[in-house]
Design an enzyme around this catalytic site. Structure first.
Site, PDB file in Angstrom:
ATOM      1  CD  GLN A   1      -2.683  -1.105  -0.269  1.00  0.00           C
ATOM      2  OE1 GLN A   1      -3.377  -0.176  -0.652  1.00  0.00           O
ATOM      3  NE2 GLN A   1      -2.433  -2.168  -1.046  1.00  0.00           N
TER       4      GLN A   1
ATOM      5  CG  HIS B   1      -1.516   2.441  -3.922  1.00  0.00           C
ATOM      6  ND1 HIS B   1      -1.942   2.361  -5.221  1.00  0.00           N
ATOM      7  CD2 HIS B   1      -1.940   1.306  -3.324  1.00  0.00           C
ATOM      8  CE1 HIS B   1      -2.600   1.210  -5.396  1.00  0.00           C
ATOM      9  NE2 HIS B   1      -2.604   0.554  -4.261  1.00  0.00           N
TER      10      HIS B   1
ATOM     11  CD  GLU C   1      -8.243   1.998   0.720  1.00  0.00           C
ATOM     12  OE1 GLU C   1      -7.075   2.331   1.035  1.00  0.00           O
ATOM     13  OE2 GLU C   1      -8.672   2.055  -0.449  1.00  0.00           O
ATOM     14  CG  HIS C   2      -6.893  -2.103   2.065  1.00  0.00           C
ATOM     15  ND1 HIS C   2      -6.318  -0.972   1.522  1.00  0.00           N
ATOM     16  CD2 HIS C   2      -7.668  -2.631   1.089  1.00  0.00           C
ATOM     17  CE1 HIS C   2      -6.736  -0.829   0.263  1.00  0.00           C
ATOM     18  NE2 HIS C   2      -7.553  -1.816  -0.025  1.00  0.00           N
TER      19      HIS C   2
ATOM     20  CG  ASP D   1      -5.487  -3.938  -4.066  1.00  0.00           C
ATOM     21  OD1 ASP D   1      -6.466  -3.444  -3.490  1.00  0.00           O
ATOM     22  OD2 ASP D   1      -4.299  -3.618  -3.816  1.00  0.00           O
TER      23      ASP D   1
ATOM     24  CG  HIS E   1     -50.477  17.124   4.867  1.00  0.00           C
ATOM     25  ND1 HIS E   1     -50.160  18.381   4.420  1.00  0.00           N
ATOM     26  CD2 HIS E   1     -49.417  16.329   4.555  1.00  0.00           C
ATOM     27  CE1 HIS E   1     -48.952  18.345   3.864  1.00  0.00           C
ATOM     28  NE2 HIS E   1     -48.474  17.113   3.934  1.00  0.00           N
TER      29      HIS E   1
END
Lengths: 428, 428
Positions: free
Chosen positions: B250, B253, B318-319, B352, B411
């Site tokens: 990761q 990235h 996230e992971h 992934d 109403h």
């Protein structure tokens, strides 16, 4: 009420996005509350709500007092409505699920409630206890352990008693007397007295809407609701008095509310136009409803029901009533509508208050891509992967191929680090 | 890689929200494309992508050419990955449902796909065919009839061939060579050549992210993704080489990617620190990964696994990889994580690329309230109410009570208009 060919109709309403000054005022309030917390809340509450509060949380004594002020009839009706809302929404609850493969791999989805949700409730004249039920109950059914309300206090430092009674019925005991953009700031960033939440829902004025838009991403927010809408698709079999009354029930919400009849029947069109005029004259909120009917009301003539459904799908109304001979057999033709009411007795207010479906529904054409508030809005999902050794041996090289194709060698190496061990084991 | 007590850790990363100049540039592009449509797209494409295009849609000849340029290995791996993604996501599909009551009332929820979805695919060096699969397949499985892609062309006017091959595998044949904020404008407002969509998904640079934020509400948008993150919760039983490789997968990235190990084992902490240094030295994207590890990497020591889970839930990564002796029995302790990987063989890149779960996952703590991309993101729900005459007779007065309590007499009148008829019928 104007009658026209459907092809002539351009139902566009501009969405209020706020002036630059309003946007900047909201940003300043958000930044200030973030920094100075409760002290900033006190100042804004004094400025906008004309009351100085030391403690924001509504006390048990205040709940008890509210309970005495609301009539038993209203309480009983709210309680029964709450039961119906619970029943409908409990059917939306989903379970976590798993798939197991023979290879030993397991994939799944873990479904969990949010931990804390905040509901904004407008104050003043527009105090709607039904909205408290509609926003809070789905969160409770989803299993959110902490559901809290913020609502602006009156100049007497009190909250509308019906709001407090509805909160109690919905199971919300944490209610804070803070309104406006400052309430959204408190729910987003947290203060000494008000803990931050994961999601903010509920309607509000332009300052609340702008503030929610600003904090979108830091917390989850619901849709920004526009003025209410109703579209009625009706044929010769429909009762013109019912159609007119239902159109007016939405028109009375806001001068920008839209009320549209779509029909192939010129006879019905003319009857409804007369009925709207007649009923309008007797309506307490006449001036609001009259403006809505004048500016955003229309009776659209279509060739047949199929063209009628096409017009409806283009409008993508918040509320759609279908009053035709066989509504069920035609339901499949509806592509875009937030809530659909079938037949002569499904008057839209039945859904606003009592049937159990939610009355927080996408407006202004957004039913094309969004949905009524539901249990789904208060959960989150996590994917779960338990990959087996044999699957990694078999598929590892393909994963490396894909990672390298994308130039992400490190991704490939996380796999080869394992594959190398497998080779070594085999050789031993 | 720094080792520290978990209590000392402040993992905050600032979210890039764009400068005022960027925001204004984006707003100008949106307004211009809205007004001048394709002609504006041509000019921006010439300015930003350095190519003048008359037609934006990728031709069949271009698809065929791309097909020849991508290796059979990559194609086969993408195809198998697509099968897995289809299998996993098809399990998310929900059915419309109805409840019928003895009173004759029927309530339900109609579940429908969106009509048209747009997927933004970044161009240039960061061309990720796997992302095409991950974004397009859930839409196709949801039943969206029109799924389209926009992606910036190279200076030669072409699209990365792997992107086109992935699009074909995912079943997307409508691909347009437009990138940046101008692509988001085209998807939102429509142009002569590109029809407007209901929802826009997919990652992009800051201009794309700002544009998506601007059009939010006019169309549906997915979450704004930040730099990737991984957190590993591991004990003594974990393999330090695997942990280090997964952290680096990761980190490579983005220099702002976060890679965090949480462990009660000082021994593992030290081994992983050594392994990260060793593996980092061999990584092609070394400078990116090294910056990420330096600025956003950390090894956090905790007292025990329970504290470890508390730290993880605060980070809401996230992971999340769980490499401990008995991961399944501990899964219930995870409150906040986008995707959870259990055991030594569930290396994050498996998810992934290949397992079938989605790799579009909430970042920067937003897993607290949001979820990986799924079929749910491409459907909309309509509530359905068919209220029976007997229920309206019985409950109508309660609805009137609630409407009047809220000051919405119109109403109430929609209901009394019917109740009066029922009374009359009874008297006859």
């Amino acid at each position: 009420m104007r009658i026209m060919e459907a092809s002539q109709f351009d139902g566009k309403r501009s969405v209020e996005s706020g002036t630059r000054e309003q946007q900047e005022a909201v940003r300043a309030i958000l930044a200030d509350v973030r920094k100075r917390k409760d002290e900033a809340l006190r100042e804004y509450t004094e400025r906008f709500d004309r009351v100085r509060l030391e403690t924001f949380r509504v006390s048990e004594a205040e709940f008890a007092e509210a309970n005495e002020q609301v009539s038993p009839q209203v309480k009983a009706a709210l309680q029964e409505a709450a039961e119906n809302i619970r029943d409908y929404h409990s059917r939306q609850v989903r379970q976590s699920w798993f798939v197991t493969k023979e290879s030993g791999t397991m994939l799944g989805q873990l479904i969990r409630p949010l931990q804390r949700a905040g509901l904004y409730v407008p104050g003043g004249t527009a105090a709607y206890p039904s909205s408290v039920l509609m926003n809070a109950i789905p969160a409770k059914i989803a299993g959110v352990p902490e559901v809290v309300i913020t609502t602006p206090p009156g100049a007497d430092g009190k909250v509308n008693p019906a709001i407090l009674v509805a909160a109690q019925i919905a199971g919300v005991t944490e209610v804070y007397k803070v309104g406006g953009a400052q309430a959204i700031a408190a729910l987003t960033y947290g203060t000494e007295q008000i803990k931050a939440v994961d999601k903010i829902v509920g309607p509000g004025n332009i300052f609340v809407a702008l503030a929610k838009r600003e904090v979108f991403g830091l917390v989850s927010i619901d849709m920004v609701a526009g003025p209410s809408e109703i579209a009625v698709l009706a044929d010769d079999t429909a009762n013109a008095r019912y159609v007119a009354a239902d159109l007016l029930s939405q028109a009375e919400h806001d001068p920008m509310s839209a009320a549209i009849l779509v029909t192939p029947s010129r006879k019905l069109a003319e009857q409804v136009a007369l009925e709207v005029a007649r009923q309008l004259a007797e309506l307490p909120r006449q001036s609001i409803a009259a403006a809505a009917i004048r500016d955003y009301g229309a009776i659209l003539l279509v060739e047949d029901l199929d063209e009628g459904f096409a017009v409806i799908n283009r409008i993508a109304p918040e509320h759609l009533e279908i009053m035709i001979a066989e509504p069920f057999s035609q339901l499949g033709k509806v592509q875009n509508a937030g809530a659909i009411f079938l037949g002569p007795y499904s008057s839209e207010p039945v859904g606003d208050y009592f049937a159990g479906t939610n009355h927080v529904i996408p407006t202004n054409g957004t039913a094309r891509f969004s949905s009524p508030l539901s249990v789904d809005d208060f959960i989150k999902k996590s994917s779960v992967v338990s990959y087996s050794k044999s699957d990694l041996m078999k598929n590892g090289p393909k994963i490396v191929t894909l990672a390298e194709q994308e130039g992400l060698a490190g991704h490939g190496r996380a796999i080869t680090e394992r594959l190398r061990d497998f080779d070594r084991e085999e050789q031993e």
